[in-house]
Design an enzyme around this catalytic site. Structure first.
Site, PDB file in Angstrom:
ATOM      1  N   LYS A   1      -5.289   6.648 -20.360  1.00 40.56           N
ATOM      2  CA  LYS A   1      -5.387   7.194 -21.719  1.00 40.56           C
ATOM      3  C   LYS A   1      -4.056   7.034 -22.467  1.00 40.56           C
ATOM      4  CE  LYS A   1      -9.363   8.138 -19.966  1.00 40.56           C
ATOM      5  NZ  LYS A   1      -9.787   9.421 -19.444  1.00 40.56           N
TER       6      LYS A   1
ATOM      7  N   ARG B   1       0.843  -1.212   0.000  1.00 39.32           N
ATOM      8  CA  ARG B   1       0.000   0.000   0.000  1.00 39.32           C
ATOM      9  C   ARG B   1       0.871   1.253   0.000  1.00 39.32           C
ATOM     10  NH1 ARG B   1      -1.966   1.672   4.608  1.00 39.32           N
ATOM     11  NH2 ARG B   1      -2.776  -0.322   5.296  1.00 39.32           N
TER      12      ARG B   1
ATOM     13  N   TYR C   1     -13.340  17.462 -17.707  1.00 38.76           N
ATOM     14  CA  TYR C   1     -13.746  16.060 -17.776  1.00 38.76           C
ATOM     15  C   TYR C   1     -14.981  15.862 -16.867  1.00 38.76           C
ATOM     16  CZ  TYR C   1     -13.527  11.041 -17.095  1.00 38.76           C
ATOM     17  OH  TYR C   1     -13.825   9.715 -17.019  1.00 38.76           O
TER      18      TYR C   1
ATOM     19  N   ASP D   1      -4.606  19.239 -15.348  1.00 35.78           N
ATOM     20  CA  ASP D   1      -4.910  17.880 -15.803  1.00 35.78           C
ATOM     21  C   ASP D   1      -4.309  17.774 -17.203  1.00 35.78           C
ATOM     22  OD1 ASP D   1      -6.012  15.610 -16.996  1.00 35.78           O
ATOM     23  OD2 ASP D   1      -7.911  15.783 -15.908  1.00 35.78           O
TER      24      ASP D   1
HETATM   25  C1  LIG Z   1     -10.406   9.895 -18.285  1.00 37.79           C
HETATM   26  C2  LIG Z   1     -10.053  11.199 -17.699  1.00 37.79           C
HETATM   27  C3  LIG Z   1      -9.983  11.371 -16.312  1.00 37.79           C
HETATM   28  C4  LIG Z   1     -10.329  10.254 -15.343  1.00 37.79           C
HETATM   29  O1  LIG Z   1      -9.451   9.183 -15.455  1.00 37.79           O
HETATM   30  P1  LIG Z   1      -9.859   7.636 -15.164  1.00 37.79           P
HETATM   31  O2  LIG Z   1      -8.586   6.935 -15.386  1.00 37.79           O
HETATM   32  O3  LIG Z   1     -10.943   7.287 -16.133  1.00 37.79           O
HETATM   33  O4  LIG Z   1     -10.351   7.595 -13.767  1.00 37.79           O
HETATM   34  C5  LIG Z   1      -9.602  12.614 -15.830  1.00 37.79           C
HETATM   35  N1  LIG Z   1      -9.323  13.636 -16.653  1.00 37.79           N
HETATM   36  C6  LIG Z   1      -9.394  13.512 -17.991  1.00 37.79           C
HETATM   37  C7  LIG Z   1      -9.078  14.676 -18.861  1.00 37.79           C
HETATM   38  C8  LIG Z   1      -9.763  12.298 -18.557  1.00 37.79           C
HETATM   39  O5  LIG Z   1      -9.840  12.164 -19.889  1.00 37.79           O
END
Ligand SMILES: *Cc1c(COP(=O)(O)O)cnc(C)c1O
Length: 377
Positions: free
Chosen positions: A195, A46, A98, A170
């Site tokens: 992604k 953890r 998002y 982000d």
């Molecule tokens: C997909 C996404 C998230 C969230 O990520 P997960 O891995 O699906 O929890 C946050 N910000 C952006 C811009 C995203 O495309």
């Protein structure tokens, strides 16, 4: 950057047991102590694990961070980050975030007394006007999701410094291969590793990176306390994905440029939003602060019927959420990623029944165009 994708932090990645070239998966929950008060450097998964550690060091190297934590998803990284703030904190955010981020912010507003102002952060004056005595951070996505608005990171950093705020970015949409917010003044960078970093639509992951030692210590403490850590196997998958980040992103954006140019010529397509097109209002700022336009395209069709037909008829491209992977995906933001965004905000942003978002993969671009052509016919 290409070299960092392959070997991350060479001290770690070039020193595996038995000379293993690929990172071993340390599938263990706990680590035996060599003696009383002694540690191998890892005690309990953890808190830390060697496979995850190598992934974290690689992402730190890619983003220019002093430390990165690898979490079970992008949302896990974002919710961990929000634990850094006290109740009563106010945030100024990019208006088309998002959808999952908006959902968690709404929950925090109700339960923890946070407040959020959703602003067109491409408008620097509007951002400054929204800052109050309670504001603790600016929360930016650039290009934004899904309307591809570009925010000037240097200007956001100037405002953050002037008003004593943290700048949070982000960076999912461009990935560290194309954009490094820390170099432009960001204090925290979040990623959905699901992604571009993972890149194969096969695992969830998230990252929280910082160039500030004191913040890194707070984050590490929260991380081990809450238990946000990515599993050893998923850490291995994302590390493997990162090895090809540079070649994937190069091909993806080459394909995206061709598809965006093609879409512009289609009778049934009324608008194309791609930051690589010189007529995009954010083109110059994006060029100034990044190394490319990425592979996310949004477009608007003439009617709702056309949009629905495209989603039903695509064969090679999958009608699925997510983005950034080798497979091309198309989504209907109104119903999916942004389904929980309040209707007023959605309508104001133009996320309507004719609005589609395409994540371009690495398939042959002529095959992708042929698929879109038959779907639009
Ligand atoms: C997909 C996404 C998230 C969230 O990520 P997960 O891995 O699906 O929890 C946050 N910000 C952006 C811009 C995203 O495309």
């Amino acid at each position: 950057m290409e070299t960092t994708c392959i070997c991350g932090d060479p001290e770690t990645s070039k020193n595996h047991s038995f000379g293993a070239v690929s990172v071993p998966i340390y599938q263990t929950a706990t680590f035996a102590h060599p003696g009383i008060g002694e540690s191998t450097g890892h005690n309990y998964t953890r808190e830390s694990n060697p496979t995850r550690d190598e992934l974290e060091k690689t992402v730190s190297a890619l983003e220019g961070a002093v430390d990165t934590v690898a979490c079970t998803s992008g949302m896990a990284a974002i919710s961990l980050m929000m634990e850094l703030f006290d109740s009563g904190s106010h945030f100024v955010c990019t208006e088309d975030l998002y959808g999952g981020s908006v959902r968690i912010f709404e929950a925090l507003e109700k339960k923890r007394g946070f407040s959020f102002s959703y602003i067109n952060t491409a408008d620097v004056e509007a951002v400054e006007k929204a800052i109050t005595d309670q504001t603790k951070a600016l929360y930016i996505e650039t290009p934004s999701n899904p309307t591809m608005q570009v925010t000037d990171l240097a200007e956001m950093s100037r405002l953050a410094t002037k008003h004593g705020l943290l700048l949070i970015v982000d960076n999912t949409f461009l990935s560290p291969y194309l954009q490094n917010p820390i170099a432009q003044g960001a204090d925290l960078v979040v990623h959905s590793g699901t992604k571009f970093l993972g890149g194969h639509n096969d695992t969830l992951a998230g990252f929280l990176c910082t160039p500030i030692k004191a913040l890194a210590e707070q984050i590490r403490y929260l991380f081990k306390t809450i238990g946000s850590g990515l599993s050893p196997f998923d850490s291995f998958l994302v590390l493997r994905g990162i090895k090809t980040l540079s070649v994937r992103v190069e091909r993806q954006q080459e394909n995206a440029m061709k598809i965006a140019s093609w879409l512009k010529e289609q009778k049934k397509v009324t608008d194309v939003y791609y930051v690589g097109l010189p007529e995009h209002p954010g083109y110059e700022i994006n060029q100034k602060q990044s190394r490319g336009a990425g592979s996310m395209i949004s477009f608007r069709t003439d009617t709702e019927e056309t949009a629905r037909k495209v989603l039903e008829r695509v064969k090679l491209i999958s009608y699925a959420e997510s983005l950034g992977g080798v497979e091309s995906l198309i989504t209907y933001p109104m119903l999916q990623t942004h389904g929980d965004v309040p209707v007023e905000i959605r309508e104001r942003l133009g996320i309507t029944e004719t609005f589609l978002r395409l994540s371009v993969g690495i398939e042959n671009v002529d095959d992708l165009i042929a698929d879109l052509e038959q779907a639009l016919a």
